[in-house]
Scaffold this active site. Sequence first.
Site, PDB file in Angstrom:
ATOM      1  N   GLN A   1       0.897  -1.204  -0.034  1.00 62.41           N
ATOM      2  CA  GLN A   1      -0.135   0.061  -0.021  1.00 62.41           C
ATOM      3  C   GLN A   1       0.884   1.301  -0.114  1.00 62.41           C
ATOM      4  O   GLN A   1       1.509   1.550   1.024  1.00 62.41           O
ATOM      5  CB  GLN A   1      -0.963  -0.004   1.207  1.00 62.41           C
ATOM      6  N   PHE A   2       0.970   1.872  -1.212  1.00 62.18           N
ATOM      7  CA  PHE A   2       1.947   2.981  -1.327  1.00 62.18           C
ATOM      8  C   PHE A   2       1.430   4.152  -0.506  1.00 62.18           C
ATOM      9  O   PHE A   2       2.136   5.054  -0.350  1.00 62.18           O
ATOM     10  CB  PHE A   2       2.313   3.145  -2.718  1.00 62.18           C
ATOM     11  N   THR A   3       0.170   4.076  -0.545  1.00 61.57           N
ATOM     12  CA  THR A   3      -0.656   5.276  -0.002  1.00 61.57           C
ATOM     13  C   THR A   3      -0.351   5.600   1.664  1.00 61.57           C
ATOM     14  O   THR A   3      -0.572   6.722   2.223  1.00 61.57           O
ATOM     15  CB  THR A   3      -2.197   5.273  -0.018  1.00 61.57           C
TER      16      THR A   3
END
Length: 150
Positions: free
Chosen positions: A78-80
């Site tokens: 999850q890059f967010t």
Amino acid sequence: MRAVIQRVSEASVTIGGKKTADIKQGLLILIGIEDADTKEDVDWLCAKISKLRIFGDEDGVMNLSVTDVNGDIIVVSQFTLHAATKKGNRPSYIKAAKPDVAVSLYESFVQCLKNETGKPVQTGEFGADMKVALINDGPVTILIDTKNKE
């Protein structure tokens, strides 16, 4: 690396209408990788999570690890988790590692968890549009950032 660790009574990942991961009691780990992350971050975070005592013992005290309770694990990239929100209303993901760096660290983290726990580790699919479902047990949610080790 940033991780959101959630103690779950069940969790699943669905991609394109197909369930690709499905567990009962255990951990759902959302993992975000940034440009500055290294194999050292992977190893430290893996050791920390695999030994994290967030499951209740016979007295209801959080004294047991995922291994102690024979729990399952799902890891979802999850890059967010590296969203910068200081300016404006649209998050910036400038610190998030690009796939050419992030994929190998993500895969290394998953393999490390398999080795540390001696159990299979289910995953989402790196870069895919995933639907993650969970029942957070407690709720217990822990945030760990390898840049804040001390």
